[in-house]
Design an enzyme around this catalytic site. Structure first.
Site, mmCIF file in Angstrom:
data_model
loop_
_atom_site.group_PDB
_atom_site.id
_atom_site.type_symbol
_atom_site.label_atom_id
_atom_site.label_comp_id
_atom_site.label_asym_id
_atom_site.label_seq_id
_atom_site.Cartn_x
_atom_site.Cartn_y
_atom_site.Cartn_z
ATOM 1 N N SER A 24 -38.713 -16.107 36.478
ATOM 2 C CA SER A 24 -37.395 -16.770 36.471
ATOM 3 C C SER A 24 -36.407 -16.079 37.394
ATOM 4 O O SER A 24 -35.243 -16.447 37.451
ATOM 5 C CB SER A 24 -36.839 -16.821 35.044
ATOM 6 O OG SER A 24 -36.744 -15.527 34.506
ATOM 7 N N ASN A 111 -34.980 -11.212 24.440
ATOM 8 C CA ASN A 111 -34.490 -12.417 23.754
ATOM 9 C C ASN A 111 -33.003 -12.331 23.410
ATOM 10 O O ASN A 111 -32.247 -13.275 23.644
ATOM 11 C CB ASN A 111 -35.303 -12.673 22.480
ATOM 12 C CG ASN A 111 -36.771 -12.897 22.777
ATOM 13 O OD1 ASN A 111 -37.158 -12.983 23.951
ATOM 14 N ND2 ASN A 111 -37.588 -12.995 21.746
ATOM 15 N N HIS A 157 -8.809 -54.631 33.167
ATOM 16 C CA HIS A 157 -9.947 -55.462 33.601
ATOM 17 C C HIS A 157 -10.018 -55.554 35.126
ATOM 18 O O HIS A 157 -10.541 -56.523 35.668
ATOM 19 C CB HIS A 157 -9.879 -56.876 33.027
ATOM 20 C CG HIS A 157 -9.556 -56.915 31.569
ATOM 21 N ND1 HIS A 157 -10.503 -56.891 30.587
ATOM 22 C CD2 HIS A 157 -8.357 -56.944 30.927
ATOM 23 C CE1 HIS A 157 -9.925 -56.919 29.393
ATOM 24 N NE2 HIS A 157 -8.618 -56.943 29.570
ATOM 25 N N LYS A 284 -15.577 -46.740 61.312
ATOM 26 C CA LYS A 284 -15.541 -46.388 59.886
ATOM 27 C C LYS A 284 -14.907 -45.028 59.598
ATOM 28 O O LYS A 284 -15.092 -44.071 60.329
ATOM 29 C CB LYS A 284 -16.966 -46.378 59.307
ATOM 30 C CG LYS A 284 -17.633 -47.730 59.240
ATOM 31 C CD LYS A 284 -17.054 -48.624 58.146
ATOM 32 C CE LYS A 284 -17.233 -48.077 56.763
ATOM 33 N NZ LYS A 284 -18.467 -48.436 56.108
ATOM 34 N N ASN A 286 -14.946 -43.009 56.019
ATOM 35 C CA ASN A 286 -15.512 -43.184 54.676
ATOM 36 C C ASN A 286 -15.062 -42.121 53.680
ATOM 37 O O ASN A 286 -14.897 -40.964 54.054
ATOM 38 C CB ASN A 286 -17.042 -43.163 54.767
ATOM 39 C CG ASN A 286 -17.590 -44.369 55.511
ATOM 40 O OD1 ASN A 286 -16.970 -45.434 55.506
ATOM 41 N ND2 ASN A 286 -18.723 -44.196 56.166
ATOM 42 N N GLU A 291 -17.042 -40.256 46.753
ATOM 43 C CA GLU A 291 -18.279 -40.853 46.244
ATOM 44 C C GLU A 291 -19.225 -39.783 45.687
ATOM 45 O O GLU A 291 -19.879 -39.988 44.656
ATOM 46 C CB GLU A 291 -18.978 -41.639 47.360
ATOM 47 C CG GLU A 291 -18.194 -42.875 47.763
ATOM 48 C CD GLU A 291 -18.674 -43.447 49.091
ATOM 49 O OE1 GLU A 291 -19.160 -44.572 49.094
ATOM 50 O OE2 GLU A 291 -18.577 -42.758 50.120
ATOM 51 N N TYR A 318 -37.009 -17.688 19.125
ATOM 52 C CA TYR A 318 -37.058 -17.747 20.595
ATOM 53 C C TYR A 318 -38.349 -18.423 21.050
ATOM 54 O O TYR A 318 -39.428 -18.154 20.533
ATOM 55 C CB TYR A 318 -36.974 -16.345 21.227
ATOM 56 C CG TYR A 318 -37.061 -16.431 22.744
ATOM 57 C CD1 TYR A 318 -35.933 -16.693 23.508
ATOM 58 C CD2 TYR A 318 -38.287 -16.330 23.408
ATOM 59 C CE1 TYR A 318 -36.011 -16.838 24.891
ATOM 60 C CE2 TYR A 318 -38.373 -16.477 24.792
ATOM 61 C CZ TYR A 318 -37.229 -16.735 25.522
ATOM 62 O OH TYR A 318 -37.303 -16.885 26.881
ATOM 63 N N LYS A 326 -30.866 -21.907 32.011
ATOM 64 C CA LYS A 326 -29.962 -21.389 33.036
ATOM 65 C C LYS A 326 -29.753 -22.359 34.194
ATOM 66 O O LYS A 326 -28.655 -22.502 34.725
ATOM 67 C CB LYS A 326 -30.481 -20.041 33.541
ATOM 68 C CG LYS A 326 -30.250 -18.940 32.514
ATOM 69 C CD LYS A 326 -31.029 -17.681 32.800
ATOM 70 C CE LYS A 326 -32.466 -17.776 32.360
ATOM 71 N NZ LYS A 326 -32.634 -17.935 30.893
#
Ligand code: ARG
Length: 458
Positions: A24, A111, A157, A284, A286, A291, A318, A326
């Protein structure tokens, strides 16, 4: 097996596939500082409780402080062949101070250690995120102040509803962010519980002092149950839950802003530094930044769902499944921090096209409710007033006129309660000014709200 923290009972080398699969370090190297900080507190406790000689405790602390300094100065390098960060810190210390470093793991398991590290990380993340939320709130309040008198259509709406102050709309997001900020502060109470001293799951026969370690690390509470301590990730789930909520708020703001930048609304002009172009269409400009923020909420919701799913079937206590935690936490925190920063930057440079705002509120159908309330003020039941004004709107539409162009005589044919004041209410600026209820878009109230926020965010 010498480089492992657990080699003794094994007679074969670990298969390289297993090494790679179980490692890890590629993710948890980000816990390096916290692993050392937690280890310093643990080493101090071991000496103070006479579990190891105090001279050895001091040597370990000095060695760990050197590691920490190296990390702060960027001189520390991740060793990709270490199994995890706990192993690398242990090895690093041994290199600095020799075999006495091997006593660091006394009365401690990875742990309880990894839970501590992650809690320390989450605590810092909460502080950073809170600061960045405030900065975004500040940018929103500044923008609202700069354009405090601009009136735009308010929507329900996604249909034009009533005139509102742009500042009122922006302050709605400041309120939403405030709730995120408070949820973060609440989450801190669950993060700030010391798991260390739980051992692998059952506690230890050695005379440790968990309250002392908690004091050193600034934890107001110690986990009451050692099994819960090593298996609990609620604090991290809660943090990502808060970030999913924040993500939704940022996404909704991004959606509003994207609509406003389209030519159809035309309310917002992004600064060139915060917009992007098209590789094909030369004209364009953008809103990719917005987004990406909108899409990112989906990513964070995915992390929350993924993490919840990893947790749902785990037996006590554990289990290695927990190692996946993580990734979810780091990616959610990184994404949120980036989004907050870039959005604040974008808002500081955005321009509101006030001439467009004027044009958007020009149609007086937006003030139909004001006309109905005018009739209520003259004694008519609201249901009846709604009906009368509805008929006026339909009539105006049929004749291709605005309500004002219908004129008073036509209105009076629909109801004799219309008087000379009726046409005057058909004005967006007057409409917002006539609001008087608490929390409304009334300009005096919005000005007070702005002043309150400015004082609070200073
Ligand atoms: N890398 C592990 C994790 O992130 C650390 C704890 C390992 N504990 C163990 N018993 N294998 O959860």
């Amino acid at each position: 097996m010498k480089h492992k923290l657990w080699g003794g009972r094994f007679t074969k080398r670990t298969d390289p596939l297993v090494e790679r699969f179980t490692s890890s370090i590629g993710v948890d190297h980000r816990l390096a500082r916290y692993d050392v900080i937690g280890s310093i507190a643990h080493a101090k406790m071991l000496g103070r409780c006479r579990i190891i000689p105090s001279a050895e405790s001091r040597r370990m602390v000095r060695g760990l402080e050197r590691l920490l300094a190296a990390m702060r100065q960027g001189r520390w390098k991740v060793n990709p062949s270490a199994e995890d960060i706990h192993t690398q810190v242990q090895q690093g210390l041994e290199r600095l101070i020799g075999p006495v470093a091997r006593k660091l793991q006394t009365a401690r398991s990875r742990n309880d250690q990894v839970s501590l590290d992650l809690r320390l990380y989450c605590r810092d993340a909460v502080a950073d995120l809170s600061r960045e939320i405030r900065a975004l709130q500040h940018a929103l309040v500044q923008l609202a102040s700069r354009y405090r008198s601009v009136v735009i259509p308010g929507y329900t709406h996604l249909q034009r509803a009533q005139p509102i102050l742009l500042a009122h709309h922006l302050l709605a997001y400041v309120e939403m962010l405030e709730r995120d900020s408070r949820r973060l502060a609440d989450a801190k109470a669950r993060i700030n519980v010391l798991p260390l001293g739980a051992g692998a799951l059952a506690g230890t026969s050695l005379p440790i002092d968990r309250r002392y370690v908690a004091r050193l690390l600034g934890f107001p509470a110690v986990a009451d149950n050692s099994m819960d301590a090593v298996s609990d990730r609620d604090f991290a789930l809660e943090l990502i839950g808060v970030l999913a909520g924040l993500g939704i708020h940022l996404s909704r703001f991004a959606e509003d802003a994207i609509l406003w930048t389209s030519e159809e609304f035309g309310l917002l002009a992004l600064d060139d530094a915060f917009a992007t172009g098209s590789s094909l269409m030369p004209q364009k400009k953008n809103p990719d930044v917005l987004e990406l923020i909108r899409g990112q909420a989906g990513v964070i919701i995915g992390h929350l769902t993924g993490f919840l799913t990893v947790m749902k079937g785990l037996p006590m206590s554990y289990n290695r499944d927990l190692q996946w935690d993580k990734r979810f936490v780091f990616e959610s925190v990184d994404a949120s921090r980036q989004a907050l920063a870039v959005l604040a930057g974008l808002l500081r440079r955005v321009r509101v096209r006030t001439e467009r705002a004027e044009a958007l509120v020009a149609s007086d159908a937006l003030c139909a409710t004001d006309l109905a309330e005018h009739l209520v003020g003259r004694g008519m039941a609201f249901r009846d007033a709604h009906e009368v004004v509805g008929r006026a709107v339909a009539l105006a539409q049929r004749q291709g006129k605005s309500l004002r162009q219908l004129g008073l005589p036509a209105l009076r044919r629909l109801s004799s309660r219309f008087d000379a004041g009726a046409l005057k209410v058909l004005d967006p600026r007057r409409s917002v000014a006539r609001k008087r209820s608490l929390g409304s878009t009334n300009p005096a109230q919005v000005a007070r709200a702005l002043a309150r926020w400015r004082a609070r965010l200073r």
